[in-house]
Design a protein around this motif. Structure first.
Motif, PDB file in Angstrom:
ATOM      1  N   GLU A   1       0.849  -1.189   0.000  1.00  0.00           N
ATOM      2  CA  GLU A   1       0.000   0.000   0.000  1.00  0.00           C
ATOM      3  C   GLU A   1       0.885   1.241   0.000  1.00  0.00           C
ATOM      4  O   GLU A   1       1.883   1.306   0.716  1.00  0.00           O
ATOM      5  CB  GLU A   1      -0.926   0.050   1.213  1.00  0.00           C
ATOM      6  CG  GLU A   1      -1.810   1.304   1.212  1.00  0.00           C
ATOM      7  CD  GLU A   1      -2.740   1.432   2.398  1.00  0.00           C
ATOM      8  OE1 GLU A   1      -3.398   2.485   2.512  1.00  0.00           O
ATOM      9  OE2 GLU A   1      -2.813   0.496   3.213  1.00  0.00           O
TER      10      GLU A   1
ATOM     11  N   ALA B   1      -9.002  -9.913   1.137  1.00  0.00           N
ATOM     12  CA  ALA B   1      -8.826  -8.870   0.129  1.00  0.00           C
ATOM     13  C   ALA B   1      -7.413  -8.934  -0.458  1.00  0.00           C
ATOM     14  O   ALA B   1      -7.219  -8.758  -1.671  1.00  0.00           O
ATOM     15  CB  ALA B   1      -9.092  -7.498   0.739  1.00  0.00           C
TER      16      ALA B   1
ATOM     17  N   VAL C   1      -6.620  -9.429  -4.485  1.00  0.00           N
ATOM     18  CA  VAL C   1      -5.897  -8.537  -5.390  1.00  0.00           C
ATOM     19  C   VAL C   1      -4.671  -9.227  -5.969  1.00  0.00           C
ATOM     20  O   VAL C   1      -4.299  -8.985  -7.126  1.00  0.00           O
ATOM     21  CB  VAL C   1      -5.530  -7.213  -4.689  1.00  0.00           C
ATOM     22  CG1 VAL C   1      -4.370  -7.371  -3.696  1.00  0.00           C
ATOM     23  CG2 VAL C   1      -5.197  -6.141  -5.722  1.00  0.00           C
TER      24      VAL C   1
ATOM     25  N   TRP D   1      -3.590  -0.546  -8.495  1.00  0.00           N
ATOM     26  CA  TRP D   1      -4.990  -0.753  -8.143  1.00  0.00           C
ATOM     27  C   TRP D   1      -5.477   0.336  -7.199  1.00  0.00           C
ATOM     28  O   TRP D   1      -4.706   0.862  -6.398  1.00  0.00           O
ATOM     29  CB  TRP D   1      -5.167  -2.107  -7.437  1.00  0.00           C
ATOM     30  CG  TRP D   1      -4.713  -3.269  -8.249  1.00  0.00           C
ATOM     31  CD1 TRP D   1      -3.421  -3.696  -8.444  1.00  0.00           C
ATOM     32  CD2 TRP D   1      -5.533  -4.155  -9.019  1.00  0.00           C
ATOM     33  NE1 TRP D   1      -3.398  -4.787  -9.270  1.00  0.00           N
ATOM     34  CE2 TRP D   1      -4.675  -5.103  -9.637  1.00  0.00           C
ATOM     35  CE3 TRP D   1      -6.916  -4.252  -9.218  1.00  0.00           C
ATOM     36  CZ2 TRP D   1      -5.149  -6.111 -10.456  1.00  0.00           C
ATOM     37  CZ3 TRP D   1      -7.390  -5.267 -10.035  1.00  0.00           C
ATOM     38  CH2 TRP D   1      -6.522  -6.181 -10.645  1.00  0.00           C
ATOM     39  N   ARG D   2      -6.766   0.652  -7.293  1.00  0.00           N
ATOM     40  CA  ARG D   2      -7.454   1.414  -6.259  1.00  0.00           C
ATOM     41  C   ARG D   2      -8.323   0.438  -5.478  1.00  0.00           C
ATOM     42  O   ARG D   2      -8.954  -0.448  -6.055  1.00  0.00           O
ATOM     43  CB  ARG D   2      -8.319   2.515  -6.855  1.00  0.00           C
ATOM     44  CG  ARG D   2      -7.527   3.627  -7.505  1.00  0.00           C
ATOM     45  CD  ARG D   2      -6.737   4.463  -6.531  1.00  0.00           C
ATOM     46  NE  ARG D   2      -7.567   5.300  -5.690  1.00  0.00           N
ATOM     47  CZ  ARG D   2      -7.103   6.102  -4.731  1.00  0.00           C
ATOM     48  NH1 ARG D   2      -5.801   6.160  -4.490  1.00  0.00           N
ATOM     49  NH2 ARG D   2      -7.928   6.844  -4.025  1.00  0.00           N
ATOM     50  N   TYR D   3      -8.321   0.622  -4.164  1.00  0.00           N
ATOM     51  CA  TYR D   3      -9.101  -0.238  -3.278  1.00  0.00           C
ATOM     52  C   TYR D   3     -10.090   0.645  -2.533  1.00  0.00           C
ATOM     53  O   TYR D   3      -9.721   1.368  -1.613  1.00  0.00           O
ATOM     54  CB  TYR D   3      -8.178  -0.967  -2.310  1.00  0.00           C
ATOM     55  CG  TYR D   3      -8.872  -1.893  -1.323  1.00  0.00           C
ATOM     56  CD1 TYR D   3      -9.810  -2.824  -1.757  1.00  0.00           C
ATOM     57  CD2 TYR D   3      -8.568  -1.848   0.031  1.00  0.00           C
ATOM     58  CE1 TYR D   3     -10.434  -3.682  -0.864  1.00  0.00           C
ATOM     59  CE2 TYR D   3      -9.180  -2.705   0.938  1.00  0.00           C
ATOM     60  CZ  TYR D   3     -10.110  -3.618   0.486  1.00  0.00           C
ATOM     61  OH  TYR D   3     -10.728  -4.471   1.377  1.00  0.00           O
TER      62      TYR D   3
ATOM     63  N   ASP E   1     -12.449   1.063   0.015  1.00  0.00           N
ATOM     64  CA  ASP E   1     -12.964   0.489   1.260  1.00  0.00           C
ATOM     65  C   ASP E   1     -13.628   1.576   2.104  1.00  0.00           C
ATOM     66  O   ASP E   1     -13.685   1.483   3.329  1.00  0.00           O
ATOM     67  CB  ASP E   1     -11.847  -0.192   2.045  1.00  0.00           C
ATOM     68  CG  ASP E   1     -10.774   0.804   2.508  1.00  0.00           C
ATOM     69  OD1 ASP E   1     -10.698   1.912   1.935  1.00  0.00           O
ATOM     70  OD2 ASP E   1     -10.028   0.476   3.456  1.00  0.00           O
TER      71      ASP E   1
ATOM     72  N   LYS F   1     -13.742  -2.889  -2.737  1.00  0.00           N
ATOM     73  CA  LYS F   1     -13.717  -3.325  -4.133  1.00  0.00           C
ATOM     74  C   LYS F   1     -12.453  -2.810  -4.802  1.00  0.00           C
ATOM     75  O   LYS F   1     -12.069  -1.648  -4.623  1.00  0.00           O
ATOM     76  CB  LYS F   1     -14.943  -2.823  -4.889  1.00  0.00           C
ATOM     77  CG  LYS F   1     -14.985  -3.318  -6.335  1.00  0.00           C
ATOM     78  CD  LYS F   1     -16.275  -2.959  -7.037  1.00  0.00           C
ATOM     79  CE  LYS F   1     -16.266  -3.498  -8.474  1.00  0.00           C
ATOM     80  NZ  LYS F   1     -17.505  -3.167  -9.215  1.00  0.00           N
ATOM     81  N   PHE F   2     -11.818  -3.676  -5.582  1.00  0.00           N
ATOM     82  CA  PHE F   2     -10.600  -3.320  -6.301  1.00  0.00           C
ATOM     83  C   PHE F   2     -10.927  -2.843  -7.715  1.00  0.00           C
ATOM     84  O   PHE F   2     -11.840  -3.356  -8.365  1.00  0.00           O
ATOM     85  CB  PHE F   2      -9.648  -4.514  -6.380  1.00  0.00           C
ATOM     86  CG  PHE F   2      -9.028  -4.872  -5.059  1.00  0.00           C
ATOM     87  CD1 PHE F   2      -7.977  -4.125  -4.551  1.00  0.00           C
ATOM     88  CD2 PHE F   2      -9.506  -5.951  -4.319  1.00  0.00           C
ATOM     89  CE1 PHE F   2      -7.405  -4.445  -3.334  1.00  0.00           C
ATOM     90  CE2 PHE F   2      -8.928  -6.279  -3.100  1.00  0.00           C
ATOM     91  CZ  PHE F   2      -7.881  -5.518  -2.609  1.00  0.00           C
ATOM     92  N   TYR F   3     -10.123  -1.886  -8.174  1.00  0.00           N
ATOM     93  CA  TYR F   3     -10.226  -1.374  -9.540  1.00  0.00           C
ATOM     94  C   TYR F   3      -8.826  -1.336 -10.138  1.00  0.00           C
ATOM     95  O   TYR F   3      -7.922  -0.711  -9.586  1.00  0.00           O
ATOM     96  CB  TYR F   3     -10.818   0.033  -9.563  1.00  0.00           C
ATOM     97  CG  TYR F   3     -12.247   0.114  -9.086  1.00  0.00           C
ATOM     98  CD1 TYR F   3     -13.311   0.092  -9.997  1.00  0.00           C
ATOM     99  CD2 TYR F   3     -12.544   0.213  -7.735  1.00  0.00           C
ATOM    100  CE1 TYR F   3     -14.628   0.172  -9.565  1.00  0.00           C
ATOM    101  CE2 TYR F   3     -13.863   0.289  -7.288  1.00  0.00           C
ATOM    102  CZ  TYR F   3     -14.893   0.271  -8.213  1.00  0.00           C
ATOM    103  OH  TYR F   3     -16.197   0.351  -7.774  1.00  0.00           O
TER     104      TYR F   3
END
Length: 304
Positions: A193, A224, A228, A249-251, A253, A260-262
């Motif tokens: 992170e 999670a 990912v 990724w964006r997470y 939360d 949700k991951f993007y």
């Protein structure tokens, strides 16, 4: 064992200085691992440069257009020199953010809504509801990225510093955390992170000490974290990547975990500077910088 490695660095993209830093660090580590190393500041005469030094393998430490988009990879294929990182097609797909997203979307990977528009589209106002992100189609290291929040009025057609083409990628801004995942071959090394001290993990935060906090492993729910990592491996595989990649990724939360991951993008030639993430993630798995670059050289190939 391959003995003579040409470390390709520099070039003429906007990421030249990052590439030089990565290349010098890799060259030093490879020498310490026992390889003969020639550092090559890449010019448009690269084929002639390589013909003179006759390396066994090319370590591609270039970043940005030409070095990362399949162009140099194609030249290395033609002259028959095995090279590190992904091949021609995977490199080209990954460098073109819209094309990569088309492939990932077809395989069900989660991404933010977005579209490609001409710069002139912004003269009529916001091209999607705020907040959103504006990105060049094919740059790395967050070069040219702008987050447009409520009340902001950034327009690339009015930016004298915009030198990234007439079309831009616009995506919905995803709140939450910045997670990045390193993959080495068919193995996930781990997820980290990043907490930028500014608005986001921009070029300055990536390459200036003290501008971001790194948390390894990413302090998210175990389920999670596993999710990912699995998604990152899939993103790597469906593009046909090889060697080492790092996906961003964006997470979200913000409503609590699990979030949700993007998927934002994948870097087929991630940075190898002292502040880069892949070496940090690898070190957490017990891989030294020297072991990492040795593996990359030993994994080098043509034609795949």
């Amino acid at each position: 064992m391959t003995r003579h490695v040409a470390v390709l660095m520099g070039g003429w993209s906007s990421e030249r200085e990052v590439s030089l830093t990565s290349g010098r660090a890799c060259a030093k580590a490879l020498r310490e691992e026992g390889f003969k190393v020639t550092e090559v500041d890449v010019g448009r005469d690269l084929a002639e440069q390589l013909a003179k030094i006759k390396p066994d393998v090319a370590f591609n430490a270039l970043h940005g257009p030409y070095g990362e988009d399949g162009t140099v990879q194609g030249l290395l294929e033609i002259v028959g020199i095995p090279y590190t990182h992904s091949g021609v097609l995977a490199s080209a797909l990954a460098m073109s953010k819209p094309m990569a997203k088309d492939v990932w979307r077809a395989h069900g990977l989660p991404m933010a809504e977005g579209k490609v528009v001409h710069r002139s589209a912004f003269t009529g106002g916001a091209v999607m509801p705020h907040p959103y992100v504006i990105k060049p189609l094919n740059e790395g290291s967050s070069v040219g990225v702008h987050i447009v929040m409520n009340g902001d009025n950034y327009q690339p057609q009015d930016d004298a510093g915009w030198h990234f083409g007439e079309h831009v990628l616009v995506e919905r801004y995803i709140p939450g955390r910045e997670i990045q995942v390193a993959v080495m071959g068919d193995r996930v090394l781990g997820a980290i992170e990043i907490r930028a001290h500014g608005r986001f993990y921009d070029y300055e935060a990536k390459y200036t000490d003290g501008k971001a906090t790194h948390l390894m492993p990413a302090p998210i729910l175990k389920s999670a974290y596993e999710e990912v990592c699995a998604l990152a491996l899939k993103a790597h595989q469906v593009l046909g990547c090889r060697g080492v990649t790092r996906s961003d990724w964006r997470y979200d939360d913000t409503a609590g975990e699990p979030g949700k991951f993007y998927l934002l993008e994948i870097n087929t030639q991630p940075g190898m500077t002292p502040l880069s993430l892949v070496p940090e993630i690898a070190a957490h798995q017990g891989l030294s910088f020297g072991q990492l670059v040795r593996w990359m050289v030993e994994d080098a190939s043509c034609g795949r």
